[in-house]
Design a protein around this motif. Structure first.
Motif, PDB file in Angstrom:
ATOM      1  N   UNK A   1       0.808  -1.225   0.000  1.00 24.45           N
ATOM      2  CA  UNK A   1       0.000   0.000   0.000  1.00 24.45           C
ATOM      3  C   UNK A   1       0.843   1.278   0.000  1.00 24.45           C
ATOM      4  N   UNK A   2       1.952   1.280   0.743  1.00 21.17           N
ATOM      5  CA  UNK A   2       2.847   2.449   0.682  1.00 21.17           C
ATOM      6  C   UNK A   2       3.479   2.528  -0.700  1.00 21.17           C
ATOM      7  N   UNK A   3       3.861   1.362  -1.218  1.00 31.08           N
ATOM      8  CA  UNK A   3       4.534   1.323  -2.509  1.00 31.08           C
ATOM      9  C   UNK A   3       3.670   1.832  -3.651  1.00 31.08           C
ATOM     10  N   UNK A   4       2.349   1.831  -3.457  1.00 28.22           N
ATOM     11  CA  UNK A   4       1.441   2.280  -4.516  1.00 28.22           C
ATOM     12  C   UNK A   4       1.302   3.800  -4.535  1.00 28.22           C
ATOM     13  N   UNK A   5       1.652   4.446  -3.416  1.00 25.99           N
ATOM     14  CA  UNK A   5       1.495   5.905  -3.317  1.00 25.99           C
ATOM     15  C   UNK A   5       2.348   6.588  -4.390  1.00 25.99           C
ATOM     16  N   UNK A   6       1.993   7.781  -4.844  1.00 22.95           N
ATOM     17  CA  UNK A   6       0.868   8.622  -4.406  1.00 22.95           C
ATOM     18  C   UNK A   6      -0.467   8.234  -5.022  1.00 22.95           C
ATOM     19  N   UNK A   7      -0.521   7.077  -5.655  1.00 27.17           N
ATOM     20  CA  UNK A   7      -1.756   6.658  -6.315  1.00 27.17           C
ATOM     21  C   UNK A   7      -2.640   5.879  -5.349  1.00 27.17           C
ATOM     22  N   UNK A   8      -3.962   6.057  -5.478  1.00 24.59           N
ATOM     23  CA  UNK A   8      -4.870   5.147  -4.802  1.00 24.59           C
ATOM     24  C   UNK A   8      -5.266   4.055  -5.796  1.00 24.59           C
ATOM     25  N   UNK A   9      -5.456   4.456  -7.062  1.00 25.09           N
ATOM     26  CA  UNK A   9      -5.580   3.486  -8.155  1.00 25.09           C
ATOM     27  C   UNK A   9      -4.414   3.784  -9.085  1.00 25.09           C
ATOM     28  N   UNK A  10      -3.509   2.847  -9.181  1.00 20.87           N
ATOM     29  CA  UNK A  10      -2.225   3.096  -9.835  1.00 20.87           C
ATOM     30  C   UNK A  10      -2.393   3.663 -11.246  1.00 20.87           C
ATOM     31  N   UNK A  11      -1.889   4.883 -11.419  1.00 21.36           N
ATOM     32  CA  UNK A  11      -1.933   5.526 -12.728  1.00 21.36           C
ATOM     33  C   UNK A  11      -3.282   6.118 -13.102  1.00 21.36           C
ATOM     34  N   UNK A  12      -4.297   5.956 -12.240  1.00 21.08           N
ATOM     35  CA  UNK A  12      -5.649   6.419 -12.584  1.00 21.08           C
ATOM     36  C   UNK A  12      -6.132   7.530 -11.653  1.00 21.08           C
ATOM     37  N   UNK A  13      -5.997   7.315 -10.350  1.00 22.06           N
ATOM     38  CA  UNK A  13      -6.527   8.282  -9.382  1.00 22.06           C
ATOM     39  C   UNK A  13      -5.533   8.426  -8.233  1.00 22.06           C
ATOM     40  N   UNK A  14      -5.273   9.704  -7.870  1.00 19.68           N
ATOM     41  CA  UNK A  14      -4.323   9.916  -6.777  1.00 19.68           C
ATOM     42  C   UNK A  14      -5.046   9.917  -5.430  1.00 19.68           C
ATOM     43  N   UNK A  15      -4.343   9.451  -4.413  1.00 19.11           N
ATOM     44  CA  UNK A  15      -4.912   9.369  -3.068  1.00 19.11           C
ATOM     45  C   UNK A  15      -5.455  10.729  -2.619  1.00 19.11           C
ATOM     46  N   UNK A  16      -4.715  11.787  -2.937  1.00 21.45           N
ATOM     47  CA  UNK A  16      -5.117  13.116  -2.466  1.00 21.45           C
ATOM     48  C   UNK A  16      -6.419  13.584  -3.130  1.00 21.45           C
ATOM     49  N   UNK A  17      -6.796  12.983  -4.278  1.00 20.32           N
ATOM     50  CA  UNK A  17      -8.042  13.360  -4.936  1.00 20.32           C
ATOM     51  C   UNK A  17      -9.199  12.456  -4.522  1.00 20.32           C
ATOM     52  N   UNK A  18      -8.927  11.480  -3.655  1.00 19.82           N
ATOM     53  CA  UNK A  18      -9.907  10.423  -3.407  1.00 19.82           C
ATOM     54  C   UNK A  18     -10.702  10.627  -2.127  1.00 19.82           C
ATOM     55  N   UNK A  19     -10.284  11.588  -1.317  1.00 20.70           N
ATOM     56  CA  UNK A  19     -10.837  11.706   0.028  1.00 20.70           C
ATOM     57  C   UNK A  19     -12.238  12.340  -0.003  1.00 20.70           C
ATOM     58  N   UNK A  20     -13.021  12.125   1.035  1.00 22.98           N
ATOM     59  CA  UNK A  20     -14.352  12.732   1.147  1.00 22.98           C
ATOM     60  C   UNK A  20     -14.216  14.243   1.286  1.00 22.98           C
ATOM     61  N   UNK A  21     -15.121  14.963   0.638  1.00 18.62           N
ATOM     62  CA  UNK A  21     -15.035  16.426   0.735  1.00 18.62           C
ATOM     63  C   UNK A  21     -15.877  16.989   1.869  1.00 18.62           C
ATOM     64  N   UNK A  22     -16.834  16.201   2.364  1.00 20.50           N
ATOM     65  CA  UNK A  22     -17.734  16.769   3.366  1.00 20.50           C
ATOM     66  C   UNK A  22     -17.252  16.536   4.797  1.00 20.50           C
ATOM     67  N   UNK A  23     -16.090  15.914   4.971  1.00 20.67           N
ATOM     68  CA  UNK A  23     -15.643  15.683   6.344  1.00 20.67           C
ATOM     69  C   UNK A  23     -14.509  16.654   6.695  1.00 20.67           C
ATOM     70  N   UNK A  24     -14.405  16.950   8.003  1.00 19.41           N
ATOM     71  CA  UNK A  24     -13.374  17.884   8.452  1.00 19.41           C
ATOM     72  C   UNK A  24     -12.276  17.119   9.180  1.00 19.41           C
ATOM     73  N   UNK A  25     -11.118  17.776   9.332  1.00 17.40           N
ATOM     74  CA  UNK A  25     -10.014  17.088  10.002  1.00 17.40           C
ATOM     75  C   UNK A  25     -10.352  16.811  11.469  1.00 17.40           C
ATOM     76  N   UNK A  26     -11.185  17.675  12.079  1.00 16.14           N
ATOM     77  CA  UNK A  26     -11.594  17.421  13.472  1.00 16.14           C
ATOM     78  C   UNK A  26     -12.385  16.128  13.567  1.00 16.14           C
ATOM     79  N   UNK A  27     -13.319  15.956  12.625  1.00 15.57           N
ATOM     80  CA  UNK A  27     -14.120  14.712  12.634  1.00 15.57           C
ATOM     81  C   UNK A  27     -13.225  13.489  12.523  1.00 15.57           C
TER      82      UNK A  27
END
Lengths: 448, 351
Positions: free
Chosen positions: A377-403
């Motif tokens: 899983x570390x080796x796949x970074x920065x991709x969440x889907x290798x070559x298709x979608x980056x981890x940083x673009x995959x996260x939920x937008x409606x949640x906050x860091x406090x949550x």
């Protein structure tokens, strides 16, 4: 920390915790089924006692694997909503199939197995543990096929602002997934075998139930050796597949900075990621790395410098995890081979050195499991889907860091407590040894 | 058109999965949070845990299947429902985790303090999901404050955890709690014998009037709070669904009053199924409406998977679900006998 890092940390924490219990479930379910089958076919009651004793440990361990698994299925939507929306058309299918086909099988029949000792016939009872074990083992297949799609996406097209499935057969026959499955499944069998050997050794050191634990040990030694060997062979296939499909992961696993042909392998190597080189490179085997990766000493290996800095996985942790995993794998093959030979000798129970070693070896395969997950899983970074979608673009937008911080704290406290309790109970029941009293139907008149 | 058939099929399957989940886990949750009120001795507590022991895990899988089906069939709904309701679902998750291990852990140490800790854990971790599922479905029925742009793929949510605890959400939460209380009490009544069974049946009778009152409030309050009645007004024949729910609820009392717990339990199963059916019939074709912008509603049409995935999943469901139902029926038959004190004292593998 931002939502992405916190969500990554939470996913890693909950996944790695879940994975403390699952490998043992995979292996011990099949081994318990094997023991009960032996009992049913031979009628030898030692096999029944073995089924009950190891089955009890299996169940204590199974409980935490099950409940922490719910987290895994919910978490894609909770923390990784963009990912879920983007790949759900493909990724959701194996997950739904996993739940419908395999979770039902394991959860329903494990209930019959626990409570059905005097409600169904011996044969049907043995069948229920097989069905539960098959359910467990198949669930690993579907989740790893889903994971393999994140590593090597196949059978899809980008359409309507997301990845849509075009070829389900390609998804379920993804070679990456099948290699990963055989590697992971066998590592679970090997881990379970080492736990059986370790617990048996602990009792043999105390001359407790010598026949029972010698038999358990011998059986586990064979399982452990065969499984460890397959783990090694499939590990080799897996590395070849990674070199072909995920060059940045492979370069990080081996800490290769410069692209080169006829790449050597350094038995001693210390990466220095900040300077983009290795601080120490010693004990070189010429051409070995090219050979391992492509089975050709002249093959070209891509170096990390071929990838922009932000497209590289974290090198040192990936490299170290890989080396530790390979080292432990090698140890397990040798130790289980030795175990087969030594456990067949007449004076086996007096070999205190080896028995002590096998007790101490119980946690070692667990470490290999954890670092193995990190490599993948570390080796796949920065991709969440290798070559298709980056981890940083995959996260939920409606949640906050406090949550996420609060939920991460909650998971840490809750899992921490449950983990301590579960491991304490496992140790307690492992040390207690098998019950002499086989009666599931015993007279209880007057005890109410 | 082709796609619409499968989208509607999956709406039906999605509803069935939730309905069956609530029917099956409803009595486990009810048994769990009533255990402290019905059971008086350690043996009685063990009888209750062992009455749900063989089936609770298999019942919970319906939740995982419902979740997995949402993911596979309606990925956009899965993504936004779970992330928008983050904090509430995390609490639910914690409760379900604690509940699962409590059954396994409770009997593993022979200490009164240990057992009483897990007894409390079972009560709290069974009560919370009942309440939270109700609150969550109340909010699904009335819609949550979200704005979704399906062409620009921009999704935003303006709600909060406290916002979910609105009056209608709480009424639905209370409805679920009381529904599962009656359902659980009746399950205990049929799965135990003697005085324990009688006590459970009496409790079902005692809770029932409160359930009726809350059900009436819920049905009335649904009119101003949600758009659920729109479908019923358009197609009045659909009113048969809530009618079955109400008739079943009445029959629960009729049979529980006569002490016929088995028949009463059958009708409480139907009640749970048709309460869910009543909600989703009104919801159709929405899966999760927005209460600030109708164009932002997540529907089966704008949030579904591609036709290929829906077809594939339909095939899987049509083959596998009947098999699952068949072996689950077999399991319930194997364990059809009530659990007695002899059973729990005699079986070392029991909880």
């Amino acid at each position: 920390m931002d939502v992405v890092s916190l969500s990554q940390l939470q996913f890693a924490a909950t996944c790695m915790f879940h994975w403390i219990f699952v490998p043992l479930t995979l292996g011990l379910s099949i081994m318990t089924a094997w023991m009960e089958t032996k009992y049913v076919t031979t009628g030898d009651e030692t096999w029944l006692r073995m089924t009950k004793f190891w089955g009890k440990l299996f169940l204590i361990n199974f409980a935490l694997g099950v409940v922490t698994g719910i987290t895994m299925e919910f978490q894609f939507g909770l923390n990784w909503a963009e990912y879920s929306r983007y790949v759900g058309d493909i990724f959701g299918a194996p997950l739904a199939i996993e739940a419908t086909v395999t979770f039902f099988l394991e959860s329903v029949f494990i209930g019959v197995w626990i409570f059905g000792w005097n409600k169904v016939s011996k044969k049907v009872h043995a069948l229920t543990i097989w069905l539960a074990a098959i359910g467990t083992n198949l669930s690993a297949l579907f989740i790893l096929l889903a994971n393999a799609w994140m590593q090597k996406p196949v059978g899809y097209v980008i359409r309507n602002g997301r990845a849509e499935m075009t070829d389900f057969i390609a998804v379920v026959t993804n070679p990456y997934g099948w290699i990963k499955y055989s590697h992971t499944l066998m590592s679970g069998y090997a881990l379970a075998a080492f736990l059986l050997m370790g617990v048996s050794a602990w009792h043999l050191l105390r001359k407790n139930e010598v026949d029972f634990f010698t038999r358990s040990f011998r059986m586990a030694a064979v399982w452990g050796f065969v499984a460890s060997l397959i783990v090694g062979v499939t590990g080799d296939f897996h590395a070849v597949e990674i070199a072909k499909t995920q060059p940045s992961k492979f370069a990080a696993m081996e800490s290769i900075w410069e692209t080169k042909k006829n790449a050597e392998m350094c038995l001693l190597l210390v990466p220095d990621a900040s300077k983009e080189c290795n601080a120490v490179e010693a004990l070189k085997i010429p051409g070995m790395l090219s050979f391992l990766a492509f089975h050709d000493t002249d093959a070209e290996i891509k170096g990390l410098k071929d990838f922009p800095r932000e497209m590289r996985p974290p090198v040192t942790p990936t490299f170290l995890s890989f080396r530790i995993m390979v080292g432990i794998g090698t140890f397990m093959i040798l130790a289980s081979l030795l175990a087969i030979f030594l456990s067949r000798r007449a004076n086996f129970v007096d070999n205190r050195l080896f028995l002590n070693l096998m007790v101490l070896a119980i946690p070692v395969p667990y470490l290999a499991q954890q670092v193995g997950w990190l490599v993948a899983e570390l080796g796949r970074q920065p991709w969440i889907v290798y070559g298709v979608l980056k981890t940083s673009d995959a996260v939920s937008k409606s949640i906050t860091s406090t949550q996420v911080l609060l939920s991460l704290l909650g998971f840490t406290v809750l899992y921490g407590l449950l983990g301590v309790v579960d491991i304490y109970l496992l140790a307690k029941y492992a040390k207690k040894g098998p019950d002499n009293d086989l009666g599931t139907i015993i007279s209880v008149q007057g005890r109410v | 058109m082709d796609a619409a058939i499968f989208q509607v099929t999956w709406f039906v399957l999605w509803s069935v999965l939730w309905g069956v989940y609530f029917m099956l886990d409803g009595f486990v949750l009810g048994t769990g949070f009533l255990s402290g009120f019905i059971a008086r001795t350690d043996t009685e507590k063990r009888i209750l845990i062992n009455a749900i022991g063989p089936v609770w895990d298999g019942n919970e899988v319906w939740l995982l299947t419902a979740g997995g089906a949402t993911f596979a069939a309606f990925p956009t709904t899965y993504a936004l429902m779970f992330s928008n309701l983050y904090s509430a679902l995390i609490l639910l998750l914690f409760a379900l985790i604690v509940r699962g291990v409590s059954f396994e852990f409770r009997g593993k140490l022979d200490s009164a303090a240990w057992k009483s800790t897990w007894d409390k854990a079972i009560i709290v971790s069974s009560f919370l999901p009942a309440l939270l599922f109700g609150v969550a479905f109340g909010n699904i029925f009335e819609g949550i404050p979200m704005r979704n742009d399906f062409t620009a793929l921009q999704f935003s949510y303006e709600g909060s955890l406290i916002g979910l605890l609105n009056p209608y959400g709480l009424v639905t939460g209370l409805l679920f709690v009381l529904l599962f209380a009656v359902h659980g009490a009746l399950y205990i009544a049929i799965k135990t014998v003697g005085e324990l069974s009688g006590r459970a049946n009496a409790l079902a009778n005692k809770v029932w009037p409160a359930l009726l009152v809350v059900a009436v409030i819920f049905l009335g309050y649904t009119y101003p709070a949600t758009r659920l009645y729109d479908n019923y007004l358009k197609l009045p024949v659909l009113l048969i669904v809530p009618l079955v729910a109400v008739v079943s609820l009445v029959l629960v009392k009729v049979y529980a009053g006569k002490g016929e717990s088995g028949k009463a339990f059958t009708f409480s199963c139907l009640t749970v199924l048709f309460v869910v059916a009543t909600g989703v019939t009104g919801l159709f074709p929405n899966l999760l409406p927005s209460n600030i912008d109708p164009a932002s509603n997540l529907t089966i049409f704008n949030s579904s998977s591609s036709p290929l995935t829906l077809k594939l999943m339909t095939g899987v469901a049509l083959v596998v679900v009947p098999i699952v139902i068949a072996y689950k029926i077999w399991v319930y038959r194997v364990f059809r006998a009530p659990v007695t004190s002899e059973d729990v004292l005699g079986n070392k593998q029991a909880y």
